[in-house]
Write a protein that holds these residues in place. Structure first.
Motif, PDB file in Angstrom:
ATOM      1  N   GLY A  48       0.728  -1.174  -0.311  1.00  0.00           N
ATOM      2  CA  GLY A  48       0.458   0.067   0.185  1.00  0.00           C
ATOM      3  C   GLY A  48       0.868   1.209  -0.034  1.00  0.00           C
ATOM      4  N   LYS A  49       0.628   1.831  -0.648  1.00  0.00           N
ATOM      5  CA  LYS A  49       1.541   3.355  -0.801  1.00  0.00           C
ATOM      6  C   LYS A  49       0.348   4.761   0.148  1.00  0.00           C
ATOM      7  CE  LYS A  49       4.047   2.242  -3.372  1.00  0.00           C
ATOM      8  NZ  LYS A  49       5.643   1.911  -3.196  1.00  0.00           N
ATOM      9  N   LEU A  50       0.659   4.662   1.071  1.00  0.00           N
ATOM     10  CA  LEU A  50      -0.323   5.461   2.271  1.00  0.00           C
ATOM     11  C   LEU A  50       0.785   6.938   2.153  1.00  0.00           C
ATOM     12  CD1 LEU A  50      -2.365   6.908   3.586  1.00  0.00           C
ATOM     13  CD2 LEU A  50      -0.509   5.728   5.343  1.00  0.00           C
ATOM     14  N   HIS A  51      -0.429   8.402   1.230  1.00  0.00           N
ATOM     15  CA  HIS A  51      -0.048   9.371   1.151  1.00  0.00           C
ATOM     16  C   HIS A  51      -0.476  10.915   1.864  1.00  0.00           C
ATOM     17  CE1 HIS A  51       3.368   9.277  -1.821  1.00  0.00           C
ATOM     18  NE2 HIS A  51       3.100   7.827  -1.918  1.00  0.00           N
ATOM     19  N   LEU A  52      -0.156  11.270   2.480  1.00  0.00           N
ATOM     20  CA  LEU A  52      -0.676  12.476   3.314  1.00  0.00           C
ATOM     21  C   LEU A  52      -0.274  14.049   2.615  1.00  0.00           C
ATOM     22  CD1 LEU A  52      -0.469   9.663   4.792  1.00  0.00           C
ATOM     23  CD2 LEU A  52      -1.245  11.760   7.023  1.00  0.00           C
ATOM     24  N   GLY A  53      -1.464  14.259   3.174  1.00  0.00           N
ATOM     25  CA  GLY A  53      -0.823  16.246   2.153  1.00  0.00           C
ATOM     26  C   GLY A  53      -1.534  17.046   2.885  1.00  0.00           C
ATOM     27  N   PHE A  54      -0.179  18.132   3.601  1.00  0.00           N
ATOM     28  CA  PHE A  54      -0.583  19.305   4.557  1.00  0.00           C
ATOM     29  C   PHE A  54      -0.289  20.567   4.203  1.00  0.00           C
ATOM     30  CE2 PHE A  54       1.008  15.092   6.512  1.00  0.00           C
ATOM     31  CZ  PHE A  54       0.246  15.316   8.074  1.00  0.00           C
ATOM     32  N   SER A  55      -0.984  21.336   4.687  1.00  0.00           N
ATOM     33  CA  SER A  55      -0.566  22.594   3.728  1.00  0.00           C
ATOM     34  C   SER A  55       0.102  23.614   5.491  1.00  0.00           C
ATOM     35  CB  SER A  55      -2.401  23.601   3.681  1.00  0.00           C
ATOM     36  OG  SER A  55      -2.761  23.666   4.827  1.00  0.00           O
ATOM     37  N   THR A  56       0.226  24.642   4.554  1.00  0.00           N
ATOM     38  CA  THR A  56       0.888  25.356   5.189  1.00  0.00           C
ATOM     39  C   THR A  56       1.075  26.726   4.996  1.00  0.00           C
ATOM     40  OG1 THR A  56       3.540  26.256   6.937  1.00  0.00           O
ATOM     41  CG2 THR A  56       3.330  24.449   4.858  1.00  0.00           C
ATOM     42  N   PRO A  57       1.094  27.919   5.355  1.00  0.00           N
ATOM     43  CA  PRO A  57       1.228  29.181   5.035  1.00  0.00           C
ATOM     44  C   PRO A  57       2.502  29.705   4.554  1.00  0.00           C
ATOM     45  CG  PRO A  57       0.077  29.468   7.525  1.00  0.00           C
ATOM     46  CD  PRO A  57       0.472  27.580   7.050  1.00  0.00           C
ATOM     47  N   VAL A  58       3.234  29.020   5.135  1.00  0.00           N
ATOM     48  CA  VAL A  58       4.859  29.102   5.234  1.00  0.00           C
ATOM     49  C   VAL A  58       5.331  28.546   3.936  1.00  0.00           C
ATOM     50  CG1 VAL A  58       7.205  28.794   6.273  1.00  0.00           C
ATOM     51  CG2 VAL A  58       5.160  29.345   7.378  1.00  0.00           C
ATOM     52  N   SER A  59       5.571  29.823   3.451  1.00  0.00           N
ATOM     53  CA  SER A  59       6.173  29.286   1.631  1.00  0.00           C
ATOM     54  C   SER A  59       7.128  29.940   1.274  1.00  0.00           C
ATOM     55  CB  SER A  59       5.096  29.874   0.490  1.00  0.00           C
ATOM     56  OG  SER A  59       5.436  30.864   0.447  1.00  0.00           O
ATOM     57  N   PHE A  60       7.898  29.369   0.195  1.00  0.00           N
ATOM     58  CA  PHE A  60       9.720  29.751  -0.620  1.00  0.00           C
ATOM     59  C   PHE A  60      10.217  31.412  -0.144  1.00  0.00           C
ATOM     60  CE2 PHE A  60      12.818  31.098  -3.422  1.00  0.00           C
ATOM     61  CZ  PHE A  60      13.698  30.012  -2.786  1.00  0.00           C
ATOM     62  N   HIS A  61       8.686  32.562  -0.386  1.00  0.00           N
ATOM     63  CA  HIS A  61       9.082  33.351  -0.053  1.00  0.00           C
ATOM     64  C   HIS A  61       8.674  34.235   1.057  1.00  0.00           C
ATOM     65  CE1 HIS A  61       8.943  33.177  -4.574  1.00  0.00           C
ATOM     66  NE2 HIS A  61       9.834  34.192  -4.597  1.00  0.00           N
ATOM     67  N   HIS A  62       7.850  33.621   2.339  1.00  0.00           N
ATOM     68  CA  HIS A  62       8.001  33.637   3.326  1.00  0.00           C
ATOM     69  C   HIS A  62       9.434  33.196   4.391  1.00  0.00           C
ATOM     70  CE1 HIS A  62       6.187  33.409   7.758  1.00  0.00           C
ATOM     71  NE2 HIS A  62       5.103  33.557   7.106  1.00  0.00           N
ATOM     72  N   PRO A  63       9.242  34.661   5.498  1.00  0.00           N
ATOM     73  CA  PRO A  63      10.078  34.574   6.263  1.00  0.00           C
ATOM     74  C   PRO A  63      10.835  33.846   7.136  1.00  0.00           C
ATOM     75  CG  PRO A  63       8.530  36.273   6.626  1.00  0.00           C
ATOM     76  CD  PRO A  63       8.195  35.669   5.394  1.00  0.00           C
ATOM     77  N   ASP A  64       9.884  32.592   7.656  1.00  0.00           N
ATOM     78  CA  ASP A  64       9.713  31.859   8.146  1.00  0.00           C
ATOM     79  C   ASP A  64      10.472  30.274   7.206  1.00  0.00           C
ATOM     80  OD1 ASP A  64       9.137  33.218  10.326  1.00  0.00           O
ATOM     81  OD2 ASP A  64       7.187  32.913  10.374  1.00  0.00           O
ATOM     82  N   TYR A  65      10.415  31.150   5.590  1.00  0.00           N
ATOM     83  CA  TYR A  65      10.852  29.479   4.997  1.00  0.00           C
ATOM     84  C   TYR A  65      12.031  28.709   6.473  1.00  0.00           C
ATOM     85  CZ  TYR A  65      13.532  26.932   1.558  1.00  0.00           C
ATOM     86  OH  TYR A  65      14.197  26.325   0.754  1.00  0.00           O
ATOM     87  N   PRO A  66      12.749  29.021   6.237  1.00  0.00           N
ATOM     88  CA  PRO A  66      14.243  27.639   6.810  1.00  0.00           C
ATOM     89  C   PRO A  66      13.555  27.407   7.887  1.00  0.00           C
ATOM     90  CG  PRO A  66      14.824  30.225   6.135  1.00  0.00           C
ATOM     91  CD  PRO A  66      14.009  30.505   6.076  1.00  0.00           C
ATOM     92  N   LYS A  67      12.472  28.045   8.724  1.00  0.00           N
ATOM     93  CA  LYS A  67      12.613  27.425  10.046  1.00  0.00           C
ATOM     94  C   LYS A  67      11.452  25.929   9.923  1.00  0.00           C
ATOM     95  CE  LYS A  67      12.213  32.093  13.099  1.00  0.00           C
ATOM     96  NZ  LYS A  67      11.471  32.121  13.685  1.00  0.00           N
ATOM     97  N   MET A  68      10.603  26.237   8.545  1.00  0.00           N
ATOM     98  CA  MET A  68       9.890  24.817   7.818  1.00  0.00           C
ATOM     99  C   MET A  68      10.454  24.167   7.445  1.00  0.00           C
ATOM    100  SD  MET A  68       6.735  23.844   8.078  1.00  0.00           S
ATOM    101  CE  MET A  68       6.122  25.211   8.450  1.00  0.00           C
ATOM    102  N   GLN A  69      11.924  24.968   6.869  1.00  0.00           N
ATOM    103  CA  GLN A  69      12.562  23.394   6.358  1.00  0.00           C
ATOM    104  C   GLN A  69      13.265  22.745   7.819  1.00  0.00           C
ATOM    105  OE1 GLN A  69      15.310  26.338   3.723  1.00  0.00           O
ATOM    106  NE2 GLN A  69      15.298  24.541   2.871  1.00  0.00           N
ATOM    107  N   ILE A  70      13.722  23.174   8.266  1.00  0.00           N
ATOM    108  CA  ILE A  70      14.223  22.411   9.961  1.00  0.00           C
ATOM    109  C   ILE A  70      13.253  21.639  10.162  1.00  0.00           C
ATOM    110  CG2 ILE A  70      15.411  22.638  11.736  1.00  0.00           C
ATOM    111  CD1 ILE A  70      16.656  23.194  10.134  1.00  0.00           C
ATOM    112  N   THR A  71      12.363  22.072  10.535  1.00  0.00           N
ATOM    113  CA  THR A  71      10.608  21.237  10.880  1.00  0.00           C
ATOM    114  C   THR A  71      10.473  20.131   9.662  1.00  0.00           C
ATOM    115  OG1 THR A  71       9.835  24.030  11.300  1.00  0.00           O
ATOM    116  CG2 THR A  71       8.472  21.929  11.049  1.00  0.00           C
ATOM    117  N   ASN A  72      10.818  20.185   8.541  1.00  0.00           N
ATOM    118  CA  ASN A  72      10.102  19.366   7.767  1.00  0.00           C
ATOM    119  C   ASN A  72      11.390  18.643   8.118  1.00  0.00           C
ATOM    120  OD1 ASN A  72       9.420  17.827   5.968  1.00  0.00           O
ATOM    121  ND2 ASN A  72      11.600  18.319   4.914  1.00  0.00           N
TER     122      ASN A  72
END
Length: 424
Positions: A256-280
């Motif tokens: 089985g292939k289980l894929h979950l899709g999450f959304s976040t308001p933090v995108s590439f141009h958002h100032p918190d982008y590096p923080k979301m990279q660490i979070t991921n």
């Protein structure tokens, strides 16, 4: 890192003078707004331009010429980044300084010029035999998606999560559009790309910057054009998680292939982008991450489990290979890992390892000239003075509290399971 020279409006040259390589690397990138019809035409066009040109009208003639140029490499590619479609031409040749007789650099520049400005036309049209062959090649690449069930499941999840969006669009378009394309369509795509697309030209190697700039001006006489308008992701608050969509589909397969899709308001141009990279990275980006350690290793719930952050679309994905009957348990366990982060359950070791691996990743990209070009071409949209050291310093400054806050900005939207027909 790169010296920037504006050749024309919408046409920019970037040169990196370095003694790191014994070769000189070139890249020409054409950028335009992404849509699947345009993507299909441009994917075939990229193949056709690589196949032959007005001077070397067969694959054999072109390959023999490249071999004679001390093994020069020339190839093209189609890709996407956010809302942008890219066609890239790459060339790599030995630096004349390492040859008893020079002249290879000028020959290669001449060949790139021919590839771009003198395509292989017959009576003003692309050769239909070549076009049909490259159409089949693109169609085969599109169809190969269905044989790779992980890629297929990801594509289906994205189509359900973000239909009619750049996030779910293929950089090769659709089989239907490719199949219906004519030589006239291809010529129109070529004219549009060469005369209207935003162009970025890269040179990496031990070269004289001024001399190289003049050579590029001479060989690549692009006319001015407006720089493309980039659509940025509209920022929004975190979505509620009480309306999660669940979709199950079946094919002839075992795992089985289980894929979950999450959304976040933090995108590439958002100032918190590096923080979301660490979070991921802490969540599921690496082998030390919570998903891998708890879902795969500790609970043996999945054959694999990882997450990835698609920053240009404000999306985060989780992919896991499971036995289909364990879907609910696996989903619950995945959600528990995110909840743990939202509650501040983040260790110093998780942070240290994530920062180290992100740093190693960007450093290793800089071990190749193409890696330097690709990383800079993306990150210059944030900072034209971008360097790997700057990015690493930003990652190092991210705290556990930052990651906890970022985790609260991640919301589950869809759970997609692709499983075998015998599964319940």
């Amino acid at each position: 890192m790169f010296k920037k020279i504006v050749l024309q409006e919408g046409v920019t040259l970037y040169i990196r003078k370095t003694e790191q390589f014994k070769t000189v690397n070139f890249s020409v990138k054409w950028k335009t707004a992404l849509d699947e019809t345009k993507a299909a035409h441009r994917a075939v066009l990229a193949n056709v331009l690589q196949d032959s040109n007005g001077r070397y009208r067969t694959q054999t003639a072109l390959r023999n010429t490249l071999d004679e140029m001390y093994g020069t490499v020339l190839y093209t590619d189609a890709s996407k980044r956010g809302e942008t479609h890219l066609v890239s031409l790459y060339a790599e040749c030995v630096n004349d300084e390492y040859l008893s007789e020079g002249g290879v650099l000028d020959e290669v520049l001449g060949l790139i010029q021919t590839t771009i400005f003198e395509p292989n036309l017959v009576d003003g049209q692309f050769d239909e035999t070549i076009v049909n062959r490259e159409k089949r090649s693109v169609i085969e690449r599109l169809r190969s998606l269905y044989d790779d069930k992980t890629r297929y499941a990801q594509k289906r999840m994205l189509e359900l999560l973000r239909p009619d969006s750049a996030a779910s669009a293929s950089s090769y378009g659709t089989e239907k559009v490719v199949d219906a394309m004519t030589t006239g369509d291809l010529l129109n795509a070529y004219e549009s790309m060469v005369h209207e697309d935003e162009v970025a030209i890269y040179v990496v190697g031990d070269v004289d910057e001024q001399e190289m700039t003049e050579k590029i001006r001479t060989h690549f006489p692009f006319q001015s054009r407006p720089a493309m308008e980039r659509k940025l992701l509209q920022q929004a608050g975190a979505r509620q998680t009480d309306d999660v969509r669940r979709v199950r589909e079946k094919q002839e397969m075992k795992q089985g292939k289980l894929h979950l899709g999450f959304s976040t308001p933090v995108s590439f141009h958002h100032p918190d982008y590096p923080k979301m990279q660490i979070t991921n990275g802490v969540f599921g980006g690496f082998a030390h991450s919570k998903l891998f350690m708890n879902v795969r290793e500790k609970e043996s719930m999945a054959y694999y489990a990882s997450s990835s952050y698609a920053s240009h679309y404000g999306l985060l994905y989780v992919m896991a290979g499971i036995d289909a009957e364990l879907e609910e348990k696996a989903v619950d366990l995945i959600k528990e890992q995110l909840q743990a982060m939202q509650q501040g359950n983040i260790t110093d070791l998780e942070m240290e390892q994530t920062k180290a691996l992100l740093g190693n990743g960007i450093k290793s990209a800089f071990d190749s000239a193409r890696g330097q070009i690709e990383v800079f071409d993306q990150f210059k949209e944030l900072d034209e003075q971008f360097t790997a050291e700057k990015m690493i310093a930003v990652w190092e400054s991210v705290t556990k509290e930052d990651v906890q806050k970022m985790a609260t900005e991640i919301s589950l939207e869809i759970v997609y399971l692709l499983s075998g027909k015998e599964a319940v």
